[in-house]
Motif scaffolding. Structure first.
Motif, PDB file in Angstrom:
ATOM      1  N   UNK A  11       0.863  -1.180   0.104  1.00  9.50           N
ATOM      2  CA  UNK A  11      -0.126  -0.046  -0.210  1.00  9.50           C
ATOM      3  C   UNK A  11       0.887   1.102   0.015  1.00  9.50           C
ATOM      4  N   UNK A  12       1.821   1.404   0.876  1.00 11.74           N
ATOM      5  CA  UNK A  12       2.672   2.703   1.127  1.00 11.74           C
ATOM      6  C   UNK A  12       3.932   2.529   0.403  1.00 11.74           C
ATOM      7  N   UNK A  13       4.359   1.103   0.049  1.00 11.66           N
ATOM      8  CA  UNK A  13       5.589   0.758  -0.710  1.00 11.66           C
ATOM      9  C   UNK A  13       6.715   1.311   0.009  1.00 11.66           C
ATOM     10  N   UNK A  14       6.712   1.166   1.451  1.00 10.79           N
ATOM     11  CA  UNK A  14       7.596   1.585   2.168  1.00 10.79           C
ATOM     12  C   UNK A  14       7.984   0.341   3.315  1.00 10.79           C
ATOM     13  N   UNK A  15       9.026   0.090   3.439  1.00 12.09           N
ATOM     14  CA  UNK A  15       9.491  -1.108   4.722  1.00 12.09           C
ATOM     15  C   UNK A  15       9.579  -0.666   5.894  1.00 12.09           C
ATOM     16  N   UNK A  16       9.663   0.734   6.189  1.00 15.50           N
ATOM     17  CA  UNK A  16       9.873   1.298   7.620  1.00 15.50           C
ATOM     18  C   UNK A  16       9.102   0.783   8.566  1.00 15.50           C
ATOM     19  N   UNK A  17       7.583   0.775   8.313  1.00 11.64           N
ATOM     20  CA  UNK A  17       6.888   0.222   9.504  1.00 11.64           C
ATOM     21  C   UNK A  17       6.694  -1.255   9.092  1.00 11.64           C
ATOM     22  N   UNK A  18       7.323  -1.973   8.520  1.00 13.32           N
ATOM     23  CA  UNK A  18       6.849  -3.531   8.272  1.00 13.32           C
ATOM     24  C   UNK A  18       7.776  -4.357   9.289  1.00 13.32           C
ATOM     25  N   UNK A  19       6.887  -5.125   9.971  1.00 12.45           N
ATOM     26  CA  UNK A  19       7.546  -6.213  10.747  1.00 12.45           C
ATOM     27  C   UNK A  19       7.117  -7.579  10.409  1.00 12.45           C
TER      28      UNK A  19
END
Length: 94
Positions: A11-19
């Motif tokens: 959705x946001x195409x970021x891995x910053x908040x992915x766990x």
């Protein structure tokens, strides 16, 4: 040319908040539950995934096959699995 990060949120195409997180998926796809079921052209079930749509090595042993190692984006509040878990026929539909 940049490679797509496998753990990036779709959705946001970021891995910053992915766990990493165990994700509960469906037991069977609609096509398996209802033999006469036909997916509408152009329609994607983005919010659903079933055991029979995943590669065998991506799912656990029964009775826990519905729990897969997935990812969760704390920013978007969505869980997802890498495309590498999906059977080729499922990836082609999306």
């Amino acid at each position: 040319m940049s490679q797509k990060n496998v753990n990036a949120c779709p959705k946001c195409l970021s891995d910053t908040y992915v766990r990493a997180k165990k994700i509960l998926i469906g037991k069977s796809s609609p096509g398996r539950l209802f033999p006469d079921f036909k997916e509408r052209a152009g329609y994607k079930r983005k919010d659903q995934l079933a055991v029979d749509e995943c590669k065998q090595d991506a799912v656990g042993d029964p009775p826990l096959e519905q729990f897969v190692d997935g990812c969760y984006c704390e920013n978007c509040g969505i869980g997802f699995v890498p495309d590498s878990y999906l059977l080729t026929s499922v990836v082609q539909k999306t």
